[in-house]
Design an enzyme around this catalytic site. Structure first.
Site, PDB file in Angstrom:
ATOM      1  N   LYS A  83      33.170  44.561  86.407  1.00  0.00           N
ATOM      2  CA  LYS A  83      32.504  43.253  86.323  1.00  0.00           C
ATOM      3  C   LYS A  83      32.508  42.653  87.715  1.00  0.00           C
ATOM      4  O   LYS A  83      33.374  42.980  88.531  1.00  0.00           O
ATOM      5  CB  LYS A  83      33.290  42.334  85.375  1.00  0.00           C
ATOM      6  CG  LYS A  83      32.493  41.176  84.848  1.00  0.00           C
ATOM      7  CD  LYS A  83      31.658  41.573  83.648  1.00  0.00           C
ATOM      8  CE  LYS A  83      30.843  40.420  83.115  1.00  0.00           C
ATOM      9  NZ  LYS A  83      30.180  40.776  81.853  1.00  0.00           N
ATOM     10  N   GLY A 183      23.531  29.873  66.906  1.00  0.00           N
ATOM     11  CA  GLY A 183      22.977  30.273  68.206  1.00  0.00           C
ATOM     12  C   GLY A 183      21.758  31.146  67.992  1.00  0.00           C
ATOM     13  O   GLY A 183      21.876  32.367  67.867  1.00  0.00           O
ATOM     14  N   GLY A 188      20.937  36.075  68.393  1.00  0.00           N
ATOM     15  CA  GLY A 188      20.845  35.525  67.047  1.00  0.00           C
ATOM     16  C   GLY A 188      19.484  35.682  66.394  1.00  0.00           C
ATOM     17  O   GLY A 188      19.383  36.085  65.229  1.00  0.00           O
TER      18      GLY A 188
HETATM   19  P1  NAD Z   1      20.980  32.910  74.698  1.00  0.00           P
HETATM   20  O1  NAD Z   1      21.184  31.907  75.781  1.00  0.00           O
HETATM   21  O2  NAD Z   1      19.695  33.655  74.623  1.00  0.00           O
HETATM   22  O3  NAD Z   1      21.165  32.189  73.268  1.00  0.00           O
HETATM   23  C1  NAD Z   1      22.213  31.367  72.980  1.00  0.00           C
HETATM   24  C2  NAD Z   1      21.762  30.418  71.866  1.00  0.00           C
HETATM   25  O4  NAD Z   1      22.905  29.686  71.450  1.00  0.00           O
HETATM   26  C3  NAD Z   1      20.707  29.404  72.279  1.00  0.00           C
HETATM   27  O5  NAD Z   1      19.753  29.300  71.234  1.00  0.00           O
HETATM   28  C4  NAD Z   1      21.488  28.079  72.396  1.00  0.00           C
HETATM   29  O6  NAD Z   1      20.692  26.959  72.035  1.00  0.00           O
HETATM   30  C5  NAD Z   1      22.550  28.308  71.362  1.00  0.00           C
HETATM   31  N1  NAD Z   1      23.786  27.555  71.557  1.00  0.00           N
HETATM   32  C6  NAD Z   1      24.482  27.336  72.699  1.00  0.00           C
HETATM   33  N2  NAD Z   1      25.581  26.587  72.426  1.00  0.00           N
HETATM   34  C7  NAD Z   1      25.559  26.372  71.091  1.00  0.00           C
HETATM   35  C8  NAD Z   1      26.418  25.701  70.202  1.00  0.00           C
HETATM   36  N3  NAD Z   1      27.516  25.102  70.641  1.00  0.00           N
HETATM   37  N4  NAD Z   1      26.069  25.671  68.885  1.00  0.00           N
HETATM   38  C9  NAD Z   1      24.977  26.285  68.431  1.00  0.00           C
HETATM   39  N5  NAD Z   1      24.131  26.956  69.235  1.00  0.00           N
HETATM   40  C10 NAD Z   1      24.422  26.992  70.532  1.00  0.00           C
HETATM   41  O7  NAD Z   1      22.244  33.886  74.786  1.00  0.00           O
HETATM   42  P2  NAD Z   1      22.385  35.330  74.147  1.00  0.00           P
HETATM   43  O8  NAD Z   1      21.990  36.351  75.138  1.00  0.00           O
HETATM   44  O9  NAD Z   1      21.763  35.334  72.794  1.00  0.00           O
HETATM   45  O10 NAD Z   1      23.975  35.428  74.028  1.00  0.00           O
HETATM   46  C11 NAD Z   1      24.676  34.794  72.964  1.00  0.00           C
HETATM   47  C12 NAD Z   1      26.105  35.321  72.947  1.00  0.00           C
HETATM   48  O11 NAD Z   1      26.090  36.733  72.744  1.00  0.00           O
HETATM   49  C13 NAD Z   1      26.914  35.110  74.218  1.00  0.00           C
HETATM   50  O12 NAD Z   1      28.251  34.925  73.846  1.00  0.00           O
HETATM   51  C14 NAD Z   1      26.778  36.438  74.950  1.00  0.00           C
HETATM   52  O13 NAD Z   1      27.871  36.653  75.828  1.00  0.00           O
HETATM   53  C15 NAD Z   1      26.812  37.382  73.787  1.00  0.00           C
HETATM   54  N6  NAD Z   1      26.198  38.689  74.045  1.00  0.00           N
HETATM   55  C16 NAD Z   1      24.899  38.790  74.407  1.00  0.00           C
HETATM   56  C17 NAD Z   1      24.325  40.051  74.589  1.00  0.00           C
HETATM   57  C18 NAD Z   1      22.878  40.223  74.930  1.00  0.00           C
HETATM   58  O14 NAD Z   1      22.416  41.362  74.888  1.00  0.00           O
HETATM   59  N7  NAD Z   1      22.134  39.184  75.226  1.00  0.00           N
HETATM   60  C19 NAD Z   1      25.102  41.208  74.399  1.00  0.00           C
HETATM   61  C20 NAD Z   1      26.445  41.066  74.025  1.00  0.00           C
HETATM   62  C21 NAD Z   1      26.966  39.798  73.836  1.00  0.00           C
END
Ligand code: NAD
Length: 374
Positions: A83, A183, A188
């Site tokens: 990382k 989320g 999501g």
């Molecule tokens: P993103 O920014 O696309 O989506 C996050 C969503 O969560 C947004 O819709 C935002 O409005 C919402 N959100 C933020 N705070 C919130 C809260 N307190 N209550 C409700 N909704 C809330 O991010 P993402 O890429 O979808 O990532 C989401 C999570 O998944 C993170 O923890 C990330 O580390 C993890 N993750 C993502 C990936 C990936 O491929 N994108 C892979 C592994 C893990």
């Protein structure tokens, strides 16, 4: 006056697995301060994201690198964990960001056993700049051969595959199962899309603007289109509009955290009513909360098993695979690993997270056996 000398233990993170190298980078002329941690490379060159934020730290970087060692090993990838963090506000002007990212890339040119990927504060374009400087990066823009993992929903697809296996494990019929998503972002909304294709019913979803709920079922395609146009869930004309926290109380079978860390804690874990929690977000539960869920019979599919779709996709891209291969790889690997972890957890009566860690550790140890320098 006697001054006390505080000696920092620079090897305080060291154990039998790593980290192999910690590199502090400082380029004053570019305004760059960064840290790269290469944790364990027994399974292959380390893959792990580049995080840009003003308040990152060495400790955070090490913990994330170690998490990637386990995630990559658990996913069965030929990659170790690493990382890096860059100190800075990711919303800085684009030209300044490009300068910093390129200076960072130049500084890690010789760290050939580290392949950077996107993380919070960096994106495909940043990876394009790093590849341009060093010849290696994953999670690239499609214009230079990348597979747009968030656009195609790689992680959400893997999450849905994990849910299918877990449903079989607990005797829950996915067709008609009610699910809620905290989320509605890259992870999501795509998880919702793939689960709805299997007949599951989305009864609530939330974003930073609040929770939208309808026990009779929400229209997933309409909500995805709404979010893709940059609007909040509350702009949807139907459903109850509740505050953000209300997502915790939703009566459902499957509750999917896909937002922030530590959202389910000892003080609110009693509000979760579901039977299954596939973790889309990283560390969405504190360890006390995860234990409490297990004791109540709620099956948790740990984050680094359930949300590995993104890194499997990035690794497929790095090895020259196509989008089709990426989906096949995610499907096979996540189904197999979810099954292995849930069976071992049941067999030994341990938390699924402990079973998952044991699986990852076994794979890393086996790879270390093949190496001269372990
Ligand atoms: P993103 O920014 O696309 O989506 C996050 C969503 O969560 C947004 O819709 C935002 O409005 C919402 N959100 C933020 N705070 C919130 C809260 N307190 N209550 C409700 N909704 C809330 O991010 P993402 O890429 O979808 O990532 C989401 C999570 O998944 C993170 O923890 C990330 O580390 C993890 N993750 C993502 C990936 C990936 O491929 N994108 C892979 C592994 C893990």
């Amino acid at each position: 006056m006697k001054t006390e000398r505080v000696v920092e233990d620079v090897f305080r993170f060291s154990d039998e697995f790593g980290p192999a190298r910690i590199v502090h980078i400082h380029r004053p002329s570019a305004g760059l301060k960064a840290i790269a941690v290469i944790d364990n490379t027994a399974c292959g060159p380390a893959v792990g994201g580049v995080r840009m934020a003003p308040d990152v730290s060495l400790e955070e970087c090490f913990r994330l690198a170690r998490a990637m060692t386990w995630k990559n090993a658990a996913a069965g990838l030929s990659h170790g964990g690493g990382k890096s963090v860059i100190f800075g506000d990711p919303r800085m002007p684009a030209s300044h960001k490009e300068q910093i990212i390129r200076a960072f890339a130049d500084s890690i040119r010789d760290l050939t056993d580290y392949i950077p990927g996107p993380d919070m504060g960096t994106d495909e374009l940043c990876m394009g700049w790093i590849k341009d400087e060093t010849g290696r990066a994953a999670g690239l823009p499609s214009a230079v051969g990348g597979i747009p993992l968030n656009e195609i929903g790689a992680t959400g697809f893997g999450l849905a595959a994990a849910v299918e296996i877990a449903c079989g494990h607990i005797g829950l019929e996915l067709n008609g199962a009610r699910f809620a998503v905290q989320g509605f972002g890259a992870v999501g909304k795509h998880a919702a899309r793939f689960l709805a294709q299997e007949g599951a019913v989305l009864v609530a979803a939330s974003d930073t603007g609040g929770t939208l709920a309808d026990p009779a079922g929400l229209d997933v395609s309409a909500l995805v289109a709404l979010k893709d146009s940059g609007r909040p869930l509350h702009d949807h004309p139907r459903g109850q509009k509740l505050d953000g926290d209300a997502i915790l109380d939703i009566d459902c079978d499957i509750w999917i955290p896909a937002a922030r860390p530590d959202v389910v804690r000892a003080d609110n874990v009693h509000r979760i009513k579901a039977r299954l929690m596939p973790q889309g977000a990283n560390i969405p539960c504190t360890s006390e909360a995860e234990k409490a869920l297990h004791e109540r019979g709620v099956l948790v599919i740990p984050d680094f098993i359930a949300n590995a779709g993104g890194v499997i996709c990035a690794a497929t891209e790095f090895h020259g695979g196509t989008e089709r291969t990426a989906f096949d790889q995610i499907d096979t690997r996540i189904r197999t690993n979810t099954r292995l972890v849930l069976e071992d957890s049941r067999h030994r009566s341990v938390l699924p997270r402990d079973a998952a860690l044991a699986l990852a550790e076994r794979r890393v140890r086996a790879a270390m056996e093949t190496r001269r320098w372990r």
